[in-house]
Every structure is written in C-alpha cells, then in structure tokens.
Motif scaffolding. Sequence first.
Motif, mmCIF file in Angstrom:
data_model
loop_
_atom_site.group_PDB
_atom_site.id
_atom_site.type_symbol
_atom_site.label_atom_id
_atom_site.label_comp_id
_atom_site.label_asym_id
_atom_site.label_seq_id
_atom_site.Cartn_x
_atom_site.Cartn_y
_atom_site.Cartn_z
ATOM 1 N N MET A 1 0.837 -1.204 0.000
ATOM 2 C CA MET A 1 0.000 0.000 0.000
ATOM 3 C C MET A 1 0.871 1.252 0.000
ATOM 4 S SD MET A 1 -3.241 -0.835 2.524
ATOM 5 C CE MET A 1 -2.383 -1.817 3.756
ATOM 6 N N LEU A 2 0.322 2.327 -0.527
ATOM 7 C CA LEU A 2 0.986 3.623 -0.478
ATOM 8 C C LEU A 2 0.601 4.323 0.819
ATOM 9 C CD1 LEU A 2 0.353 4.880 -4.125
ATOM 10 C CD2 LEU A 2 2.542 4.142 -3.168
ATOM 11 N N SER A 3 1.596 4.762 1.567
ATOM 12 C CA SER A 3 1.345 5.434 2.837
ATOM 13 C C SER A 3 1.448 6.941 2.672
ATOM 14 C CB SER A 3 2.353 4.970 3.893
ATOM 15 O OG SER A 3 2.374 5.848 4.993
ATOM 16 N N LEU A 4 0.408 7.651 3.063
ATOM 17 C CA LEU A 4 0.424 9.111 3.029
ATOM 18 C C LEU A 4 1.568 9.656 3.875
ATOM 19 C CD1 LEU A 4 -2.574 11.494 3.289
ATOM 20 C CD2 LEU A 4 -0.810 11.642 5.033
ATOM 21 N N VAL A 5 1.779 9.089 5.042
ATOM 22 C CA VAL A 5 2.850 9.554 5.929
ATOM 23 C C VAL A 5 4.211 9.348 5.277
ATOM 24 C CG1 VAL A 5 4.011 9.144 8.138
ATOM 25 C CG2 VAL A 5 1.514 9.221 8.033
ATOM 26 N N ASP A 6 4.412 8.173 4.678
ATOM 27 C CA ASP A 6 5.691 7.891 4.026
ATOM 28 C C ASP A 6 5.930 8.838 2.860
ATOM 29 O OD1 ASP A 6 8.053 6.143 3.331
ATOM 30 O OD2 ASP A 6 6.846 5.846 1.526
ATOM 31 N N ALA B 1 -6.485 -0.194 -0.480
ATOM 32 C CA ALA B 1 -5.963 -1.516 -0.117
ATOM 33 C C ALA B 1 -5.073 -2.093 -1.204
ATOM 34 C CB ALA B 1 -7.126 -2.460 0.168
ATOM 35 N N ALA B 2 -5.371 -1.795 -2.473
ATOM 36 C CA ALA B 2 -4.590 -2.310 -3.593
ATOM 37 C C ALA B 2 -3.350 -1.473 -3.885
ATOM 38 C CB ALA B 2 -5.468 -2.379 -4.838
ATOM 39 N N GLY B 3 -3.164 -0.382 -3.153
ATOM 40 C CA GLY B 3 -1.990 0.454 -3.348
ATOM 41 C C GLY B 3 -2.104 1.419 -4.511
ATOM 42 N N LEU B 4 -3.338 1.684 -4.968
ATOM 43 C CA LEU B 4 -3.504 2.640 -6.065
ATOM 44 C C LEU B 4 -3.398 4.080 -5.590
ATOM 45 C CD1 LEU B 4 -6.566 1.136 -8.024
ATOM 46 C CD2 LEU B 4 -4.172 0.388 -7.983
ATOM 47 N N PRO C 1 -2.919 6.753 -1.863
ATOM 48 C CA PRO C 1 -2.603 6.820 -0.437
ATOM 49 C C PRO C 1 -3.746 7.348 0.429
ATOM 50 C CG PRO C 1 -1.635 8.684 -1.568
ATOM 51 C CD PRO C 1 -2.270 7.834 -2.639
ATOM 52 N N LEU C 2 -4.769 7.929 -0.204
ATOM 53 C CA LEU C 2 -5.886 8.511 0.538
ATOM 54 C C LEU C 2 -7.123 8.476 -0.342
ATOM 55 C CD1 LEU C 2 -6.883 10.145 3.065
ATOM 56 C CD2 LEU C 2 -6.288 12.224 1.787
ATOM 57 N N ALA C 3 -8.261 8.154 0.265
ATOM 58 C CA ALA C 3 -9.519 8.191 -0.475
ATOM 59 C C ALA C 3 -10.625 8.652 0.454
ATOM 60 C CB ALA C 3 -9.849 6.822 -1.067
#
Length: 411
Positions: free
Chosen positions: A1-6, A140-143, A145-147
């Motif tokens: 997943m893409l993390s907003l924090v990262d 969840a699929a890493g598309l 970082p936020l929705a």
Amino acid sequence: MLSLVDLRTRISAGTLDPVGAVALSRDAIAAREASLGALVHVASDPVIPRDGPLAGIAVGIKDIIDTADMPTQMGSALYAGWRPKADAAIVSRLRALGAVPLAKTATCPFASRDPSATVNPHDSAHTPGGSSAGSAAAVAAGLLPLALGTQTAGSVIRPAAFCGIAAIKPSFRLLPTVGVKTFSWALDTIGLFGAGIRDVAQALALLADRPALDLPAGGIAAPRIGLVLQDFADSADPEAVAALQRAARAAEAAGATVTDLALPPQLAEAWAIHMTVQDFEARQALAWEYAHHREALGPDLRAELDGAQALDAASYDAARRTAHRARRVLKDLFGEVDALLTFSAPGRAPAGLTSTGDARFNRLWTLMGVPCVNLPVPGDGLPLGVQIVARFGDDGRALAVARAIEAALAR
C-alpha cells in the motif's frame, strides 16, 4: 500500500517530489485497476501543486462527491457523464492543501446497498463492502494513499474492515458535506481511508484544520476501554470475536484497562430505529429519482424506497427523540471510559458480489454521530477489523487509542 505519511516524509526530505509521488499512483493504477474495478474515472492531466502540506498526495473521491474537473455519476446510469459546475467543499479543501484529486472511486448507486462492480483486492470472489467500495479497494490495492468515502450506516468502517485498511468516520459534520449527494442529512458523514492509523490521522487533522487530532504515539496515557459486543445486533462470527479479543489483549499490552461493558437499553432502542431515520430522509433526498426513474434504480434501493413511502412524520419524529435520548446516555457512558472497542463487521468479507455485507455493527455509532476508527487485525486469510469509538468531538482520542493498539498488534 501507499502510505500518506511515508510519501509526505519523502517529499519533505527531498527524495521524492510531488510529481513523482502522483506518478506512483498512476503506475499502480495502470498495473492493477483493470482487475479491481475500483475507479470510474481518472483525471488525464491534473494540476500537481508543488507546495502545500498534501502536495503530491493523490486522492480518490467517492463518486457521489462533486468534482468540477471529473464527472460525478452517483454510480448510476441516470447521471452518466454528469459534470458539476463546482467542487464539493471537501474537494476544494483538498486542493487548497495541495492534494491532487486524481480519480473518482466506484460507489454503490446513490451510496445504497446495490453492489458496484468493484472486487475485493485480497480475493476477487469476495465483496469489498459498500457503499464506498472503490475507495476502500483502491487504498488496499496500493492505487492511492488517501480516499474519501461516506457513511450513512456502515459504508466507511465495513469496507475498510473487509479490505484490511485503516479508516475513520469522524464526528458528525466535522468535515463538510456540501456538494455531496444526500441520502440522509442526519446521518451522512464523510470518512477517510488510508494504509494505517497515522495516515488517516494526519489527513483528518489537515482537512479539519485541527492539528491536535494527530496525537503523538502514547498520546492517551492508560486509556480506559469498554469492550462492547452489541448483543442487540446479534452475534458476530467466531473469527471476528477472536480478532476483537486479540485487539483487547493488545490494548492491555499497550497500557490500557479493558473491561467488558454492556450498553444501556436506550442504545439498543436507538439501534433499532436507525433505519427509520435513514429511510424517511432517503425518501425525500431521492424523491426526484424515485418519481421519474424508479425502474432504473437498483433492486435493493428501489425496495428500500418503496418501503419508505409508508413512513410518516410521527414515526420519524419519535425515532429522532429516541436517538436524542441515546446520545445523552452515551455521553454519560463516556464519563466512565475513554473509548469503546467493538466489531467493525460481523466477520470477513462475504463470498460473492451480490451483497456488500451487513452494517449491523455500524448503524448505532453513525446515528450517535460519534467518531469511529477501523483498525485491521493482522492474521491469515481475508482481513478482519475492529472498531474504536470515542465520544462526540473526541476524534483525536479515538485515533490515538487505535494507534496504540495498532502498534501493540505489530509487536
């Protein structure tokens, strides 16, 4: 997943720029979206700001939320290709912070129970939940970082649990719903999906312009947690019970005091009338669609609105009074505990794509208007989640308790 924090950390450190961060989402969409059905529109050439606290953060917007540069189609052929003249207030806020509304995410038609075409990223034979199906699946699929999603019964917390991601349904009206298609004006609440608790905490703090919502690790010392089974909502699956017990043990390991808590009868009464409030208001919010295009509505929504025609104002007013009494009782209950720990859903995501699952463990908290956080519980098989609930306006406490349990579960 893409993390907003990262992503924010890497952009701040200069190892990634906003254009590159958005490109990560574009690449992931190209690689996975065709098999997910999580997105209904992707912006072809969005403006990518270089500045702002959310610069470089690509966001998915549930397709009942207005966007001036992308269609808003409500998950329904009735609104195919419809383009609003303006952004919803929450989308304007995202843009002001430098975020990039990159895609519209699939929703059940008019945020109802009729399923969308989205599948669960963990197993395409299972539902991702609803009605914010695309938002949960895309994160969840890493598309993305936020929705953004919305919840009227359980449409944020339940799909987050089924898809194994963090989410928050904030306190009622903490985030503006101007420019969002209404289902029930007393219940509709914008929620956020992210990879982990810190991701949704940072996003909520920025969107609500309340930095204190993003409390540091251990920000709530020795919290008192009430373990709630919601017996009036029927029992949960054994695996959901096991996940709840595991989360309770993790909370104790993090320094919390966890005690079994039976909810007062006024809360069971409120749970029972949630649908009266929802359906009476939905009948009015969707009056045009029902009057002119009833046969074009999904079967579940059509049946719900058919039944709602018999509701009268006296029943609705009585239900609102029941809810008001329950909110006073719940406020007193939070004098004894800092947060509640309960089920996010009855179990794992059901097999098949004809249902979005059961919202029975979510309805009460949406009606009460209190903040709810979904916390994934690690394990084998399809995801399971637990729900942390705090008093109205205490979103930071709900997130801090969830973050502490998250850290303990990871140890």
